[in-house]
Design an enzyme around this catalytic site. Structure first.
Site, short mmCIF file in Angstrom:
data_model
loop_
_atom_site.label_atom_id
_atom_site.label_comp_id
_atom_site.label_asym_id
_atom_site.label_seq_id
_atom_site.Cartn_x
_atom_site.Cartn_y
_atom_site.Cartn_z
N SER A 126 0.84 -1.19 0.00
CA SER A 126 0.00 0.00 0.00
C SER A 126 0.88 1.25 0.00
O SER A 126 2.10 1.16 0.13
CB SER A 126 -0.91 0.00 1.23
N GLY B 44 -4.49 6.20 -5.29
CA GLY B 44 -5.49 7.27 -5.40
C GLY B 44 -5.11 8.28 -6.46
O GLY B 44 -5.92 8.62 -7.33
N GLU C 162 -11.73 2.56 -7.68
CA GLU C 162 -10.49 2.20 -6.99
C GLU C 162 -10.81 1.27 -5.84
O GLU C 162 -11.55 1.63 -4.92
CB GLU C 162 -9.80 3.47 -6.48
N THR D 287 5.58 -8.16 -8.43
CA THR D 287 4.49 -7.81 -9.34
C THR D 287 3.93 -9.07 -10.00
O THR D 287 2.71 -9.22 -10.15
CB THR D 287 4.99 -6.80 -10.39
N GLY E 195 -9.58 20.35 14.02
CA GLY E 195 -9.17 19.34 14.97
C GLY E 195 -10.26 19.03 15.97
O GLY E 195 -11.25 19.74 16.07
N CYS F 50 -11.92 26.13 10.92
CA CYS F 50 -12.83 25.37 11.78
C CYS F 50 -12.43 25.47 13.26
O CYS F 50 -12.71 26.47 13.89
CB CYS F 50 -12.92 23.93 11.29
N ARG G 63 -19.34 20.30 15.24
CA ARG G 63 -20.51 20.25 16.14
C ARG G 63 -20.71 21.56 16.90
O ARG G 63 -21.76 21.84 17.42
CB ARG G 63 -20.32 19.15 17.18
N HIS H 281 -14.46 24.57 5.89
CA HIS H 281 -13.19 24.03 5.39
C HIS H 281 -12.97 24.42 3.94
O HIS H 281 -13.27 23.64 3.03
CB HIS H 281 -13.18 22.50 5.53
N GLU I 208 -10.38 24.48 2.30
CA GLU I 208 -9.35 23.64 1.65
C GLU I 208 -9.96 22.57 0.74
O GLU I 208 -9.33 22.15 -0.23
CB GLU I 208 -8.43 23.00 2.69
#
Ligand code: GLN
Length: 538
Positions: free
Chosen positions: A13, A18, A141, A191, A360, A387, A470, A515, A517
């Protein structure tokens, strides 16, 4: 009839499945086709929302409020589309749907079995994504690596789809070729083994994307071709490179787009020249003057390693904006807990052109972040709060400017002056332990005030941004904060919630409850990041 391209990973991995999937999407888009991408995560969690960032990396949020894997963010950044809940599948979602249907007698008395009912649900979901997006190509994916127990039912779904429509389904394996230092040669055996695993699942890959330290040479391509049963031209070289945005350009050197189209008997609709990205990559490579940004966070230390995955969209948004200003982004990780242990180290913030306090959860490290914010406010260092960054900016301002000594957030304190509080409907959810998917999530409107930095950045007064929180600025304290000079620059019109705060007499102090971003794109940086970097450059 849409075409389906499954992407699976071999050997290990973390080799960029992605971004590889996203890059294939970018190439096909540039050739004039409509593309969408679906991420399958094999975990049992219904979505990524309940996972710790160190465990999972960033939780990306789509416009419709789905808390999903960061790869969905990569798809959005590369394909420049806005994706939805249909673009994200987990084992939890699949089983939950099948079990609910069984409880409702929808299987009409049949025995509901893992095979075929689970893969069939996966197939239904993939087809639904195709239908809803009207895509010509659906990239799927499959998370994890071939040979794992966890993702085998998803491979089974792909096999079943291919059996039903052999001309409409393609299989891409992304594998890794190590170059062990002691041998000094690129090895292809792992592979080959990965392909064997796929073969055992009844799948033959059509294309192999070979990730490695360096480009593949001819003998290696030939070897993989012979042993893995694919044409030489279908072994695509994917060497390590500095910027992920170069990957589509690299793939096109091996004509990956044309190979895919040919296999489906299709042709290029438009000359896919990727001009916009060529320009971008040129800027990335030639921007030498740095802009130095510090990110004060906590989700990046695991043992002796620094993991920046938790903030991937923030990092990308900084980069996009820096490149817009033809600067080389230099991002540094500053641990908020260090500022708590040793406040003297706060001085280091002066060395940065700009500081970000990102989102966070939980109380660890917040006092250090508040100290950092105070330092930026007093020393006029360009500051962007995201945030939690807004919530802590408000606490800092309440404590040190408004004289509300016990100002705090209901997330961390039970009493005192809760300048950040929880909304009434959220209280009931927390009491009943209904945590999953219940935050204020996804798109909400925001109206901007005239004469603010925000409206200058957005150049419009009505915006929509994505949320995941929240807690909120407590409106009972709004007047007092405003009287002392905090500007409520953006308000959600439906619920009268504060979405943006700013400070005057500061080169750039903007904090947002949402957010931004998530909406930044490589060739279209987010307006707030653009203005923030502009101030930082200055
Ligand atoms: N923990 C805060 C809240 O839930 C902030 C969330 C965030 O930064 N995404 O409101």
């Amino acid at each position: 009839m849409p075409k389906f391209i499954f992407v699976a990973g071999g050997v290990m991995s973390g080799i960029g499945k992605g971004v590889t999937t996203a890059s294939i999407g970018k190439i096909l888009t540039s050739k004039g086709y409509r593309v969408t991408a679906v991420k399958i995560d094999p975990y049992v969690n219904v979505d990524a929302g309940t996972m710790n960032p160190i465990e999972h990396g960033e939780v990306f949020v789509t416009g419709d409020g789905t808390e999903c894997d960061q790869d969905v963010g990569n798809y959005e950044r590369f394909i420049a589309d806005n994706l939805t809940t249909d673009n994200y599948i987990t084992t939890g979602r699949v089983y939950q749907a099948v079990i609910n249907r069984e409880r409702n007698l929808e299987y009409k008395g049949k025995c509901v079995e893992v095979v075929p009912h689970i893969p069939q649900e996966v197939i239904n979901r993939i087809k639904k994504a195709a239908r809803k997006t009207k895509a010509d190509f659906v990239l799927i994916e499959i998370g994890g690596t071939v040979g794992e127990y966890q993702n085998s039912l998803f491979l089974e779904a792909s096999r079943m789809m291919r059996l039903a429509a052999p001309n409409d389904v393609l299989f891409v394996l992304i594998s890794y070729l190590p170059v062990p230092q002691i041998i000094g040669e690129m090895k292809s055996k792992p592979t080959q083994q990965a392909v064997r695993w796929l073969n055992m699942a009844g799948i033959q890959p059509d294309i192999i994307v070979a990730r490695s330290l360096v480009p593949l040479d001819k003998p290696r391509k030939k070897k993989i071709s012979v042993f893995c049963n694919v044409a030489k031209e279908d072994v695509i070289s994917a060497p390590d490179i500095k910027s992920i945005y170069e990957i589509p350009l690299n793939f096109e050197k091996d004509r990956l787009g044309d190979r895919i189209l040919r296999k489906f008997g299709m042709r290029t609709k438009r000359k896919g020249d990727l001009q916009d990205w060529k320009r971008l990559v040129r800027i990335i490579k030639t921007s030498k003057k740095p802009v130095k940004i510090g990110v004060v966070g906590k989700y990046f230390e695991t043992g002796k390693f620094t993991l920046t995955d938790s903030y991937i969209s923030v990092i990308e948004a900084i980069k996009h904006a820096a490149w817009f200003h033809k600067r080389k982004p230099e991002i540094h990780w500053l641990s908020s807990e260090d500022y708590e242990k040793n406040p003297k180290t706060l001085k280091e913030l002066k060395e940065y052109d700009g500081i970000i306090v990102p989102g966070g959860f939980g109380g660890r490290g917040i006092e250090g972040k508040i100290k950092a914010i105070e330092y930026c406010r007093k020393n006029k260092i360009p500051f962007l709060g995201l945030c939690l960054g807004l919530q802590l900016s408000v606490i800092e301002f309440a404590r040190h400017v408004c004289g509300i000594k016990k100002a705090h957030s209901a997330e961390f304190a039970e009493s005192g002056d809760l300048v950040i509080d929880v909304m009434p409907e959220q209280k009931a959810l927390i009491r009943d332990k209904k945590y999953g998917g219940t935050m204020r999530l996804g798109d909400y409107k925001c109206k901007l005030k005239p004469n603010t930095k925000s409206i200058k950045a957005y150049k419009t007064s009505n915006i929509v941004e994505r949320h995941r929180h929240r807690y909120e600025l407590n409106n009972e304290y709004r007047e007092k904060l405003e009287k002392n000079g905090m500007v409520m620059a953006g308000i959600n019109p439906e619920k009268d919630l504060v979405e943006i705060v700013e400070l005057k007499k500061h080169p750039f102090f903007v904090a947002v409850q949402f957010h931004p971003e998530f909406k930044s794109r490589p060739t279209k940086p987010h307006p707030l990041f653009k203005e923030f970097i502009k101030a930082a450059v200055k």
